[in-house]
Design an enzyme around this catalytic site. Sequence first.
Site, mmCIF file in Angstrom:
data_model
loop_
_atom_site.group_PDB
_atom_site.id
_atom_site.type_symbol
_atom_site.label_atom_id
_atom_site.label_comp_id
_atom_site.label_asym_id
_atom_site.label_seq_id
_atom_site.Cartn_x
_atom_site.Cartn_y
_atom_site.Cartn_z
ATOM 1 N N ASP A 64 -12.046 10.557 6.594
ATOM 2 C CA ASP A 64 -12.117 9.112 7.221
ATOM 3 C C ASP A 64 -11.521 9.177 8.553
ATOM 4 O O ASP A 64 -11.351 8.143 9.187
ATOM 5 C CB ASP A 64 -11.175 8.372 6.256
ATOM 6 N N ASP A 209 -1.633 10.068 8.527
ATOM 7 C CA ASP A 209 -1.670 10.384 7.211
ATOM 8 C C ASP A 209 -0.316 11.277 7.172
ATOM 9 O O ASP A 209 -0.357 12.421 7.453
ATOM 10 C CB ASP A 209 -2.867 10.808 6.689
HETATM 11 ZN ZN LIG Z 1 -6.682 9.106 6.457
HETATM 12 ZN ZN LIG Z 2 -5.732 12.422 5.202
#
Ligand SMILES: [Zn+2]
Ligand SMILES: [Zn+2]
Length: 300
Positions: A64, A209
């Site tokens: 992503d 993240d």
């Molecule tokens: Zn992500």
């Molecule tokens: Zn990630």
Amino acid sequence: MRVVFLGTSSGTPTLARYLSSVAVVREGEIFLFDCGEGTQIRFRRARLRFSRLERIFISHLHGDHVTGLMGLLMSLQMAERVQPLYLHGPPGLQEYVLTCKRLLHTQFAYQLIVEEAGKAGVLCDTPEYYVECAPLEHRLFTLGFALQEKPRPGVFNVAVAQALGIPEGPLYGRLQRGETIVLEDGRTVRPEQVLGPPRPGKRIAYCPDTRPCENALALARNADLLIHEGTFGAELHAEAVRKTHATVVEAAEIAKTAGAKRLVLTHFSPRYRDLEPLRQQAAAIFPHVTVAEDLMEIEV
Ligand SMILES: [Zn+2]
Ligand SMILES: [Zn+2]
């Protein structure tokens, strides 16, 4: 600097939210942070110009954040780009690009300079700014980034310069560049006599993240803008821990502890349609918070 949020969803895109990507426009140059699927479409929609793209920073190799990269690089080739493009990111990024290039039988006429970073450091250092990176805490090796402008000289005080009898022209420029000058009558003038106090540069931190961690805090320290992931609301704290993400409350705590001036949350789980409850959770800790929308723009 102008910050444009190109994609704000995590995991999978939704009709309203594309995958992670943030563009920073500075003095006509564009820096891209992450390049999720569909980034180039959002890039066009935001009326950004491919020819202005200078550097791409990839945080980690989860799809992503990176599946939009090859399409974008190929479009730059189709647009007959000639100037080099810098690509910074984690170990493995070079192999990812080379493998895709080979399997897709594609070549780039422009120079693609891939620089991998496996630890904290400075990725690029120019007279006007530098970009730091530091590893975050995610289930895959992930880098966070901070774009730091260097201090600019203070404002040139023309009235003072005239009063000192400095002739208008190149001497003004030399003083502005920090040089001490000697006038025809032998007097010396130091730059601080005609310049105001140095103007501090702005800082934009990008922490995708991650669990809350020391390096996220260090990147966010005194940032004018902290862009932090807020995948989940506080009610899903256990899931955030399990999946090595942050809740919006944890992101707000980082912003508060780091002394950031402003927080923008992004990378939302696609399960959320209405993000106002998440914004409220974060605002209870750190009031100057915004939840990102695709194509939202912020001046820093
Ligand atoms: Zn992500
Ligand atoms: Zn990630």
